[in-house]
Design a protein around this motif. Structure first.
Motif, PDB file in Angstrom:
ATOM      1  N   SER A 125       0.826  -1.203   0.000  1.00  0.00           N
ATOM      2  CA  SER A 125       0.000   0.000   0.000  1.00  0.00           C
ATOM      3  C   SER A 125       0.863   1.257   0.000  1.00  0.00           C
ATOM      4  CB  SER A 125      -0.923  -0.007   1.221  1.00  0.00           C
ATOM      5  OG  SER A 125      -1.744   1.136   1.243  1.00  0.00           O
ATOM      6  N   GLU A 126       1.881   1.259   0.828  1.00  0.00           N
ATOM      7  CA  GLU A 126       2.756   2.432   0.909  1.00  0.00           C
ATOM      8  C   GLU A 126       3.511   2.648  -0.396  1.00  0.00           C
ATOM      9  OE1 GLU A 126       5.193   1.646   4.278  1.00  0.00           O
ATOM     10  OE2 GLU A 126       3.659   2.226   5.745  1.00  0.00           O
ATOM     11  N   ILE A 127       3.988   1.566  -0.996  1.00  0.00           N
ATOM     12  CA  ILE A 127       4.767   1.679  -2.237  1.00  0.00           C
ATOM     13  C   ILE A 127       3.881   2.175  -3.382  1.00  0.00           C
ATOM     14  CG2 ILE A 127       6.056   0.388  -3.982  1.00  0.00           C
ATOM     15  CD1 ILE A 127       6.845  -1.555  -1.668  1.00  0.00           C
ATOM     16  N   LEU A 128       2.708   1.564  -3.527  1.00  0.00           N
ATOM     17  CA  LEU A 128       1.814   1.944  -4.615  1.00  0.00           C
ATOM     18  C   LEU A 128       1.258   3.357  -4.415  1.00  0.00           C
ATOM     19  CD1 LEU A 128      -0.104  -1.429  -5.084  1.00  0.00           C
ATOM     20  CD2 LEU A 128       1.575  -0.415  -6.654  1.00  0.00           C
ATOM     21  N   ASN A 129       1.009   3.714  -3.164  1.00  0.00           N
ATOM     22  CA  ASN A 129       0.466   5.033  -2.869  1.00  0.00           C
ATOM     23  C   ASN A 129       1.478   6.146  -3.165  1.00  0.00           C
ATOM     24  OD1 ASN A 129      -1.654   6.749  -1.819  1.00  0.00           O
ATOM     25  ND2 ASN A 129      -0.380   7.023   0.003  1.00  0.00           N
ATOM     26  N   SER A 130       2.740   5.862  -2.947  1.00  0.00           N
ATOM     27  CA  SER A 130       3.788   6.873  -3.167  1.00  0.00           C
ATOM     28  C   SER A 130       4.358   6.842  -4.576  1.00  0.00           C
ATOM     29  CB  SER A 130       4.932   6.675  -2.164  1.00  0.00           C
ATOM     30  OG  SER A 130       5.548   5.422  -2.348  1.00  0.00           O
ATOM     31  N   ALA A 131       3.931   5.882  -5.396  1.00  0.00           N
ATOM     32  CA  ALA A 131       4.478   5.734  -6.744  1.00  0.00           C
ATOM     33  C   ALA A 131       4.365   6.998  -7.586  1.00  0.00           C
ATOM     34  CB  ALA A 131       3.812   4.551  -7.444  1.00  0.00           C
ATOM     35  N   PRO A 132       3.215   7.713  -7.573  1.00  0.00           N
ATOM     36  CA  PRO A 132       3.121   8.928  -8.403  1.00  0.00           C
ATOM     37  C   PRO A 132       4.161   9.984  -8.054  1.00  0.00           C
ATOM     38  CG  PRO A 132       0.944   8.231  -7.692  1.00  0.00           C
ATOM     39  CD  PRO A 132       1.942   7.406  -6.921  1.00  0.00           C
ATOM     40  N   ASP A 133       4.684   9.949  -6.860  1.00  0.00           N
ATOM     41  CA  ASP A 133       5.703  10.938  -6.444  1.00  0.00           C
ATOM     42  C   ASP A 133       7.106  10.517  -6.845  1.00  0.00           C
ATOM     43  OD1 ASP A 133       3.665  12.396  -5.202  1.00  0.00           O
ATOM     44  OD2 ASP A 133       3.919  11.282  -3.324  1.00  0.00           O
ATOM     45  N   ASP A 134       7.232   9.296  -7.356  1.00  0.00           N
ATOM     46  CA  ASP A 134       8.569   8.772  -7.677  1.00  0.00           C
ATOM     47  C   ASP A 134       8.706   8.409  -9.148  1.00  0.00           C
ATOM     48  OD1 ASP A 134       9.214   8.927  -4.929  1.00  0.00           O
ATOM     49  OD2 ASP A 134       8.333   6.952  -4.560  1.00  0.00           O
TER      50      ASP A 134
END
Length: 346
Positions: A76-85
């Motif tokens: 969840s954390e990885i997918l949620n932060s993906a747009p920022d990376d």
């Protein structure tokens, strides 16, 4: 005196005769027949299966669910932060195409995140604590049922062992504990425990079936996660030949997603599925008369055998002789036996 005399009979009391040992062996043989005739084997199989389900329920698969929960949180954390990376999606040889490649990966990861949210919701509905509570209630009932059924199953062999020991050492027969056997056959508390086990079935399917559906959703996603995450980072046409380079030089996002996918695959969900299938198929509609009737039938037949064994054991024990039988003979008073006094009397 010869063996037909009374003194010989008294001395022989308390000794194990060959016919006594033969009688015990015969009782063991009859008990084995009682076991077959009562169909107690079927009840034993059911009890063993319930014991297995009870143990799985008590465990609650808490550790497996904890491990999966950690993975779910990481995903969840990885997918949620993906747009920022997005600037990190293209690495190595693909870095030159980042402005073209990264947005396409971002769209696929966003769709994947929406799918994952449904899996998160399904996982959140799985409640191991409810299964642990069920397991504790089943355990309380089985604490009495299992020893009685297994004790009855072992009774023929137990009596056979008694006969074998008496063959080797005669004095062992008198030490046989027939009281424990009689208590076993009384089956104290069996009816109440079976009733408690029946009560555990209330609302069982309302717990099992939704959990089974949700766990299957989670398992399906976990089994496909590795491929799903890699597909999200595939290079679209006309540069699809570059996909292998992406996999050889994965971004931090893809690496972390795949590492957690491997962790999820290491979680053994089969015991949980075994519990759910067993509760649904073997327990929810189980007629507990399949346990009570064979045990009652065997107890009725075996009680007669144990009563007979009790008599044989009693005959092997030395008889208790009252201490009064060993009182010393009275000695004639010297005064009355004095010849002089007899002469005077004459």
């Amino acid at each position: 005196m010869n063996k037909h005399g009374s003194r010989g009979d008294n001395l022989g009391r308390g000794r194990v005769r060959s016919e006594d040992t033969k009688g015990v062996k015969d009782l063991a043989y009859k008990l084995a027949g009682d076991f077959r005739d009562s169909k107690l084997e079927g009840a034993t199989i059911i009890v063993d299966r319930l014991e297995r389900l009870k143990d799985l329920a008590v465990d609650g698969q808490v550790e497996q669910m904890r491990q999966l929960k950690d993975v779910m949180k990481n995903w969840s954390e990885i997918l949620n932060s993906a747009p920022d990376d997005t600037d990190e999606f293209a690495t190595g040889d693909m870095a030159l195409c980042s402005s073209w490649y990264a947005p396409k990966v971002e769209v696929k990861l966003k769709d994947l995140f929406e799918e994952f949210r449904d899996i998160e919701k399904a996982f959140a509905k799985i409640n191991p604590a409810k299964f642990q509570d069920l397991g504790r209630r089943m355990n309380k009932a089985m604490e009495r049922i299992a020893p009685i059924v297994h004790g009855m199953k072992n009774l023929p062999d137990e009596v056979s062992d008694i006969a074998d020991r008496a063959d080797e050492r005669e004095e062992t027969l008198k030490d046989t504990d027939t009281k424990a056997m009689k208590k076993l056959l009384e089956g104290q508390g069996m009816t109440i425990s079976l009733s408690s086990l029946e009560d555990c079935k209330r609302g069982l399917l309302d717990l099992v079936e939704p959990t089974q559906r949700n766990l299957e959703k989670v398992q399906t996603f976990v089994s496909e996660a590795h491929d799903k995450f890699k597909q999200a980072f595939e290079v679209p046409c006309p540069c699809c030949c570059m996909t292998s380079y992406v996999y050889d030089q994965p971004s931090r996002c893809l690496t972390e997603l795949l590492e957690n996918a491997d962790r999820a695959l290491d979680v053994d969900l089969q015991p949980f599925f075994e519990l759910l299938r067993g509760l649904k198929d073997d327990y929810s509609d189980l007629d507990l008369n399949r346990v009570s009737k064979p045990t009652n039938r065997f107890a009725a037949l075996a009680t007669e055998r144990v009563d007979r064994l009790d008599k044989i054991v009693a005959g092997a024990r030395p008889s208790r002789i009252s201490p009064c039988c060993f009182r010393p003979l009275s000695v004639t008073s010297p005064e009355r036996s004095d010849p002089a006094s007899l002469k005077l009397q004459a």
